[in-house]
Scaffold this motif. Structure first.
Motif: not given
Length: 410
Positions: A44-58
């Motif tokens: 059930g977790a969402f997995l962000a594999s691109r740079h755009a989403e990952s850096s935003l979430v951090l």
């Protein structure tokens, strides 16, 4: 959707503890980025594999750690009675403001750029002494005999752990990484985590007694003084965060040095270039961090409903896992052959140290340790060769990516 993914429809796109994944996760990341960049895992977790989403979430304040609620959602209400989960709930790494701000504020002074740069001669001395001992033997395991010694010694120095106590730390196993995996722990693994936590706690209580009687110029003494002023730090927080600093202070740096040396020896042109131009070491370390990050994943929880993240709605309370190793090879950010090791690559800004308020405290220290270790090794042992660069033995963990051993000879 390409045929390869079609053929593997039955196999999960993300199976991080499978041997193929641990050996080389990067082809799996490319599939995720191309086919399902906000993949939903079986639990059930969402997995962000691109740079755009990952850096935003951090960096986005709408996401946090929410450790206790997240653990209860995964394991049920009794999980917080387990000592290892209790301890982890006090880690600044798992805290949100204001507790995170308070805890981090207490230790940040030990990691300023100035203080860390001042440690360079000591780091050089440790590396040289390690090499002096091992050079006459003609061979070593680059992990245990070299990469592991340096960061453990440095963090022992910083925490004021006396010389005569250190032998146990040099011999201690490196099995803690499983606690951080995104795959739920079994009862046996939780029991093992509790046992490890009990041993660490017992040792650090002993160290606290010692530093109360004999204060030093070290982080433990500094935190004990903050504990006396009860508003700043409770005893449980003190213990948990010293355990965290000890683990975080060496685990990932061992992997950075090991993964960097492996990458160089698998790319002889880059190895030759770095030997010919040692001044490239600073940029080379950034590229090692990007190319094969010691930390592959970090997670956050949505603190409110997020209407659109990479085309998905993230309800409040859901976890987003950021695949740092995948973001670091995203062609959108590194259009120039991201799968290639290139130590002169321009504008390397890896996400390997995380981002936002949890950006790694020891990032600069890790960089300098790796710079001195790898630079000195290439200078003093130019003939060094790996026994088996093609099929090295990886540790069976995914979040902390590193080698079990890396035998070499000269």
């Amino acid at each position: 959707m390409n045929e390869h993914v079609q053929a593997n429809k039955a196999a999960p796109l993300f199976n991080p503890l499978s041997p193929e994944f641990i050996r080389d996760p990067y082809p799996f990341y490319a599939q995720l980025r191309d086919n399902d960049p906000m993949h939903v895992t079986p639990f059930g977790a969402f997995l962000a594999s691109r740079h755009a989403e990952s850096s935003l979430v951090l960096r986005d304040k709408r996401f946090g750690k929410d450790f206790v609620a997240r653990s209860i959602r995964r394991y049920g209400p009794d999980i917080m009675n387990e000592p290892v989960f209790q301890s982890m709930s006090h880690w600044m790494l798992q805290q949100d403001p204001p507790d995170h701000t308070r805890l981090r504020g207490l230790v940040v002074k030990a990691f300023t750029a100035r203080r860390v740069e001042d440690m360079r001669p000591r780091i050089q001395e440790i590396v040289d002494r390690t090499l002096d001992e091992v050079i006459p033997q003609g061979r070593m395991d680059l992990i245990e005999d070299f990469a592991f010694k340096l960061p453990v010694t440095v963090i022992c120095d910083m925490l004021g752990i006396p010389e005569e106590h250190r032998e146990a730390f040099y011999k201690s196993s490196r099995e803690g990484g499983r606690l951080l995996e995104p795959v739920p722990l079994s009862k046996a693994e939780i029991a093992e985590g509790n046992a490890g936590n009990a041993v660490s706690k017992a040792y650090f209580q002993h160290l606290f007694e010692l530093r109360r009687k004999q204060p030093g110029d070290d982080l433990t003494t500094q935190l004990l003084q903050a504990e006396e002023d009860g508003a700043k730090l409770s005893h449980d927080e003190l213990t948990a965060n010293i355990i965290l600093l000890f683990g975080a202070g060496h685990e990932t740096t061992v992997n950075l040095i090991g993964n960097g040396l492996l990458a160089l020896h698998r790319n002889p042109d880059q190895l030759a270039l770095l030997k010919a131009r040692p001044e490239l070491i600073t940029n080379a370390i950034e590229e090692f961090l990007r190319y094969d990050s010691s930390v592959q994943l970090t997670g956050r929880v949505a603190l409110e409903d997020i209407e659109d993240l990479g085309g998905r709605r993230i309800p409040k309370g859901e976890t987003v896992l950021c695949l740092l190793g995948s973001a670091n090879r995203d062609p959108a950010v590194y259009p120039d052959d991201p799968e290639k090791l290139d130590i002169v690559r321009a504008n390397v800004k890896p996400l390997s140290f995380g981002g936002g308020i949890h950006h790694c405290l020891g990032a600069q220290l890790a960089r300098i340790e790796a710079e001195v270790a790898i630079g000195t090794l290439l200078r003093r042992l130019p003939e060094l060769k790996l026994d088996d660069p093609d099929s090295p033995e990886w540790r069976p963990t995914f979040v902390l990516r590193g080698l079990k051993r890396l035998p070499a000879h000269w």
